[in-house]
Design a protein around this motif. Structure first.
Motif, PDB file in Angstrom:
ATOM      1  N   PHE A 228      42.229  27.539 -27.801  1.00  0.00           N
ATOM      2  CA  PHE A 228      42.683  27.939 -26.471  1.00  0.00           C
ATOM      3  C   PHE A 228      44.163  28.299 -26.485  1.00  0.00           C
ATOM      4  CE2 PHE A 228      44.669  26.270 -22.475  1.00  0.00           C
ATOM      5  CZ  PHE A 228      44.280  27.310 -21.645  1.00  0.00           C
ATOM      6  N   LEU A 229      44.979  27.476 -27.093  1.00  0.00           N
ATOM      7  CA  LEU A 229      46.420  27.728 -27.103  1.00  0.00           C
ATOM      8  C   LEU A 229      46.772  28.976 -27.909  1.00  0.00           C
ATOM      9  CD1 LEU A 229      47.866  24.109 -27.490  1.00  0.00           C
ATOM     10  CD2 LEU A 229      47.521  25.455 -25.395  1.00  0.00           C
ATOM     11  N   SER A 230      45.951  29.288 -28.910  1.00  0.00           N
ATOM     12  CA  SER A 230      46.238  30.478 -29.716  1.00  0.00           C
ATOM     13  C   SER A 230      46.119  31.755 -28.898  1.00  0.00           C
ATOM     14  CB  SER A 230      45.295  30.536 -30.925  1.00  0.00           C
ATOM     15  OG  SER A 230      43.960  30.809 -30.525  1.00  0.00           O
ATOM     16  N   LEU A 231      45.382  31.699 -27.786  1.00  0.00           N
ATOM     17  CA  LEU A 231      45.256  32.849 -26.904  1.00  0.00           C
ATOM     18  C   LEU A 231      46.614  33.304 -26.373  1.00  0.00           C
ATOM     19  CD1 LEU A 231      43.342  34.730 -25.216  1.00  0.00           C
ATOM     20  CD2 LEU A 231      43.209  32.873 -23.545  1.00  0.00           C
ATOM     21  N   PHE A 232      47.550  32.377 -26.285  1.00  0.00           N
ATOM     22  CA  PHE A 232      48.857  32.655 -25.692  1.00  0.00           C
ATOM     23  C   PHE A 232      49.908  33.010 -26.751  1.00  0.00           C
ATOM     24  CE2 PHE A 232      46.451  30.084 -22.824  1.00  0.00           C
ATOM     25  CZ  PHE A 232      46.784  30.511 -21.561  1.00  0.00           C
ATOM     26  N   GLU A 233      49.524  33.033 -28.014  1.00  0.00           N
ATOM     27  CA  GLU A 233      50.470  33.323 -29.079  1.00  0.00           C
ATOM     28  C   GLU A 233      50.722  34.820 -29.205  1.00  0.00           C
ATOM     29  OE1 GLU A 233      48.889  31.691 -32.640  1.00  0.00           O
ATOM     30  OE2 GLU A 233      49.342  29.604 -32.102  1.00  0.00           O
ATOM     31  N   GLY A 234      51.923  35.149 -29.636  1.00  0.00           N
ATOM     32  CA  GLY A 234      52.238  36.526 -29.977  1.00  0.00           C
ATOM     33  C   GLY A 234      52.578  37.382 -28.785  1.00  0.00           C
ATOM     34  N   PRO A 235      53.067  38.584 -29.064  1.00  0.00           N
ATOM     35  CA  PRO A 235      53.482  39.503 -27.994  1.00  0.00           C
ATOM     36  C   PRO A 235      52.285  40.146 -27.306  1.00  0.00           C
ATOM     37  CG  PRO A 235      53.698  40.562 -30.119  1.00  0.00           C
ATOM     38  CD  PRO A 235      53.279  39.152 -30.411  1.00  0.00           C
ATOM     39  N   GLY A 236      52.576  40.868 -26.235  1.00  0.00           N
ATOM     40  CA  GLY A 236      51.555  41.679 -25.578  1.00  0.00           C
ATOM     41  C   GLY A 236      51.085  41.157 -24.242  1.00  0.00           C
ATOM     42  N   LEU A 237      51.407  39.899 -23.929  1.00  0.00           N
ATOM     43  CA  LEU A 237      50.996  39.363 -22.640  1.00  0.00           C
ATOM     44  C   LEU A 237      52.109  39.532 -21.609  1.00  0.00           C
ATOM     45  CD1 LEU A 237      49.260  35.986 -23.630  1.00  0.00           C
ATOM     46  CD2 LEU A 237      48.149  38.104 -22.887  1.00  0.00           C
ATOM     47  N   PRO A 238      51.748  39.690 -20.342  1.00  0.00           N
ATOM     48  CA  PRO A 238      52.771  39.715 -19.287  1.00  0.00           C
ATOM     49  C   PRO A 238      53.314  38.304 -19.077  1.00  0.00           C
ATOM     50  CG  PRO A 238      50.596  39.725 -18.317  1.00  0.00           C
ATOM     51  CD  PRO A 238      50.384  39.843 -19.800  1.00  0.00           C
ATOM     52  N   PRO A 239      54.358  38.144 -18.287  1.00  0.00           N
ATOM     53  CA  PRO A 239      54.835  36.792 -17.956  1.00  0.00           C
ATOM     54  C   PRO A 239      53.725  35.967 -17.295  1.00  0.00           C
ATOM     55  CG  PRO A 239      56.434  38.449 -17.294  1.00  0.00           C
ATOM     56  CD  PRO A 239      55.205  39.194 -17.700  1.00  0.00           C
ATOM     57  N   ILE A 240      53.635  34.699 -17.689  1.00  0.00           N
ATOM     58  CA  ILE A 240      52.579  33.815 -17.193  1.00  0.00           C
ATOM     59  C   ILE A 240      53.207  32.562 -16.593  1.00  0.00           C
ATOM     60  CG2 ILE A 240      50.573  32.407 -17.822  1.00  0.00           C
ATOM     61  CD1 ILE A 240      50.008  34.372 -20.080  1.00  0.00           C
ATOM     62  N   LEU A 241      52.746  32.213 -15.400  1.00  0.00           N
ATOM     63  CA  LEU A 241      53.167  30.998 -14.714  1.00  0.00           C
ATOM     64  C   LEU A 241      51.971  30.056 -14.604  1.00  0.00           C
ATOM     65  CD1 LEU A 241      55.146  29.309 -12.916  1.00  0.00           C
ATOM     66  CD2 LEU A 241      54.249  30.616 -10.957  1.00  0.00           C
ATOM     67  N   VAL A 242      52.161  28.808 -15.013  1.00  0.00           N
ATOM     68  CA  VAL A 242      51.154  27.763 -14.823  1.00  0.00           C
ATOM     69  C   VAL A 242      51.570  26.901 -13.641  1.00  0.00           C
ATOM     70  CG1 VAL A 242      50.117  25.675 -15.788  1.00  0.00           C
ATOM     71  CG2 VAL A 242      50.363  27.710 -17.212  1.00  0.00           C
ATOM     72  N   LEU A 243      50.707  26.803 -12.646  1.00  0.00           N
ATOM     73  CA  LEU A 243      50.932  25.905 -11.520  1.00  0.00           C
ATOM     74  C   LEU A 243      50.165  24.623 -11.805  1.00  0.00           C
ATOM     75  CD1 LEU A 243      50.769  28.344  -8.482  1.00  0.00           C
ATOM     76  CD2 LEU A 243      52.760  27.534  -9.756  1.00  0.00           C
ATOM     77  N   ARG A 244      50.930  23.575 -12.080  1.00  0.00           N
ATOM     78  CA  ARG A 244      50.372  22.295 -12.523  1.00  0.00           C
ATOM     79  C   ARG A 244      50.285  21.354 -11.310  1.00  0.00           C
ATOM     80  NH1 ARG A 244      49.320  16.842 -13.565  1.00  0.00           N
ATOM     81  NH2 ARG A 244      49.403  16.380 -15.804  1.00  0.00           N
TER      82      ARG A 244
END
Length: 292
Positions: A228-244
């Protein structure tokens, strides 16, 4: 302030070899935003309407139901991650964006981020509200009991017997207990009207198939935290905010904290539990505006 208008439309989408008429709500005006409800036995696009109304003065919010979920009869489809990925791809053919903002709640979060990987540039920003990647039984009991989960899923999917088993577990007392335990943070917010609305979602034709898949981990797009965490690795994603959410259940909260600890996402705290977007839409909307 005048409340943003809500209208309904339907998309004709081909998913898993079937043509589906998928309902969507459209709320507000402005740049396009996509709001994806959670995947659970009581989830439907209606849960996103309060947040969409809060954001609707700044965005034109599109809220679809997921196949196999929502407040309508469910077409027979394979309830697995491939179907959910294919649904989003088909939606983006019909409504290609770009989307200035995309919001996903709960189990919709990994599907949204995976879609952002497949469609670079489609989303300007992404907000994940109480993101999860693992279903309730694997979270509570551990993945080593996968064989038991499969047997339970097959039992619920059986004709007659499965429907009886399912109905026992969607009674009003069970829904009330579930919502007070981890869906809402304030038990006073779990009103008889809300319980009735949630039960109506669970009683749609074919509802037990999506529920059985979700609860047993059949809609988990990843089998491990590392994947799951590997999904967020590397370039190409827009800015992401997690609301915890401040009152997220311990195990689910630990997974959110693990994602936040990677440093690949921004983080803001909001009140609530797993359905913070529904219970506290004003606070969630304000956190999104403050970030943007």
């Amino acid at each position: 302030m005048i409340e943003p208008a809500v209208s309904a439309r339907s998309f004709s989408l081909t998913v898993a070899g079937r043509v589906l008429q998928m309902p969507c709500d459209v709320v507000g005006s402005g740049p396009d935003a996509l709001l994806l409800p959670a995947l659970s036995s009581i989830s439907a696009r209606a849960e996103m309407r309060p947040l969409a109304k809060d954001l609707g003065h700044e965005f034109r919010c599109l809220i679809p139901d997921w196949p196999g979920f929502g407040n309508q009869a469910r077409a027979p489809l394979p309830m697995n991650p491939d179907t959910m990925h294919a649904f989003l791809d088909a939606l983006f053919v019909e409504k290609p964006g770009p989307y200035a903002l995309a919001i996903a709640a709960g189990h919709a979060a990994p599907y949204l981020v995976a879609a952002a990987r497949r469609h670079p540039g489609l989303f300007g920003r992404i907000v994940l509200v109480a993101p999860t990647w693992r279903g309730p039984l694997p979270t509570a009991m551990g993945p080593e009991r996968r064989g038991l989960f499969t047997a339970l899923r097959r039992a619920v999917e059986l004709p007659l017997v499965g429907d009886a088993l399912y109905r026992i577990n969607i009674s009003r007392p069970v829904i009330r207990m579930m919502m007070r335990a981890h869906v809402y943070a304030d038990p006073d917010h779990v009103t008889p009207g809300i319980i009735a609305d949630k039960q109506a979602v669970t009683r749609q034709i074919g509802a037990r198939f999506g529920t059985a898949a979700f609860v047993t981990g059949g809609l988990d797009p990843y089998e491990t935290r590392e994947a799951f965490l590997s999904l967020f690795e590397g370039p190409g994603l827009p800015p992401i905010l997690v609301l915890r959410p401040e009152r997220a259940p311990r195990r689910s909260g630990a997974e959110m904290d693990a994602l936040i600890a990677t440093g690949r996402v921004s983080r803001e705290s909001v009140p609530g539990a797993l359905s913070a977007h529904e219970e506290y839409p004003g606070e969630v909307g304000e956190a999104i505006r403050a970030w943007g």
